[in-house]
Scaffold this motif. Sequence first.
Motif, PDB file in Angstrom:
ATOM      1  N   GLU A  54       0.874  -1.060   0.223  1.00 31.59           N
ATOM      2  CA  GLU A  54      -0.134  -0.059   0.029  1.00 31.59           C
ATOM      3  C   GLU A  54       0.604   0.897   0.304  1.00 31.59           C
ATOM      4  O   GLU A  54       1.148   2.043  -1.179  1.00 31.59           O
ATOM      5  N   VAL A  55       1.797   0.978   0.794  1.00 36.38           N
ATOM      6  CA  VAL A  55       3.084   2.854   0.964  1.00 36.38           C
ATOM      7  C   VAL A  55       3.365   2.438  -0.382  1.00 36.38           C
ATOM      8  O   VAL A  55       3.566   3.722  -1.185  1.00 36.38           O
ATOM      9  N   TRP A  56       3.848   1.922  -1.365  1.00 35.71           N
ATOM     10  CA  TRP A  56       4.621   2.008  -2.410  1.00 35.71           C
ATOM     11  C   TRP A  56       3.142   2.449  -3.562  1.00 35.71           C
ATOM     12  O   TRP A  56       3.720   2.584  -4.360  1.00 35.71           O
ATOM     13  N   SER A  57       2.202   2.055  -3.308  1.00 35.55           N
ATOM     14  CA  SER A  57       0.943   2.569  -4.670  1.00 35.55           C
ATOM     15  C   SER A  57       0.663   4.048  -4.433  1.00 35.55           C
ATOM     16  O   SER A  57       0.882   4.456  -5.157  1.00 35.55           O
ATOM     17  N   VAL A  58       1.430   4.378  -2.751  1.00 32.49           N
ATOM     18  CA  VAL A  58       0.852   6.171  -2.271  1.00 32.49           C
ATOM     19  C   VAL A  58       2.417   6.571  -3.504  1.00 32.49           C
ATOM     20  O   VAL A  58       2.233   7.975  -3.871  1.00 32.49           O
TER      21      VAL A  58
END
Length: 372
Positions: A138-142
């Motif tokens: 999820e962090v990498w998606s941001v």
Amino acid sequence: MITLFALVLLGGIGALLFSWSGLYNVAASKGHWAITRWFLHFSLENSVETHALPIAPPPLDDTAMVYRGLGHYEGGCKPCHGAPGEAGNPITKQMLPQPPHLPDHVASWTDSELFWIVKHGLKYSGMPAWIAQERDDEVWSVVAFMRRMPDMPADDYRRLARNDMMFDPEQVEETADLIASAGPVGDDLLACGRCHGLRGEGGGAGAFPSLAGQKADYLYEALQAYAQGTRPSGIMQPIAAELDSATMRRLADHYASLTPPAPPTLAPSDRAALKLGETIATQGLPDQGVPACATCHAGPDAPVPDNALYPELRGQHMAYLMQQLQLWKDGKRGGNPLSDIMAAAARHLTAEQIDAVSRYYGSLPPAGGATP
């Protein structure tokens, strides 16, 4: 040495007395001295750079990642950091330090540094750590979205972040009727609809699951699991935690009552993968310790299992199914009484097999939906 020790001791006592006096002004309206501001920024930049050194970024060109990051940014980041063509909330202008307008500052950081900041937050700045520390995906998606943001026209951002239909001037009346017809849950649909669509069609290149026609009990339990943090997600938990149990039930019943859209028609080149996926779904892979998916999840010729907590997979977005299976495989998915079964099954699947079985279920007509 005695003189040095005495000076250090006197300095410490002086600092303690100054702190005790209350003379230092901690008001955010006062601001920092120039030397203090320089020192804090100097420390911040070097700390982030040092701690981000061992982080290796994954490919960030996956469209689903960008959509997922954008969906979170709109509600979770934009109020403080603004967006293309939009300033942040005026209240943030009175924070100390003032949150930067990220479209103008993203280029100052590397991908690894952005990841570290989003995941761990920043002390003394109001920037929180990611609520689900195990969800690096999820962090990498941001980060993937932020990397695209500086070049994104303001109109494109508004259209994507708030769902085409919800803010399309030509469909305003239809949207208003849809929200009104939903009754008590209508207002909540505006938040859900940004990612899942007002009709539960999902989308975002598979970033968001289709909720239309899903089992109501499964949706309700999923919202409960998100709210309690037993199903980790830094994107869904803040949203679900604000819902009471009655609202969760109304949302679940609403989406379960909708007709799911037809899945996309796949190209002939996908047939080999579909065959492998069908084998995994209907027969399993006994040599790898993988049971047939149809034991729990309905297929074309499989009866619908009685357990309401088995989700409906037919017609679900392929990219979403792949992501969820990978989370099961990595031990980062939970929130269901049957989690141990899924984790054990997914652990033995290869990347090719995850792709195949996701492609297979994604190609099937959804329960109660239209045939492609």
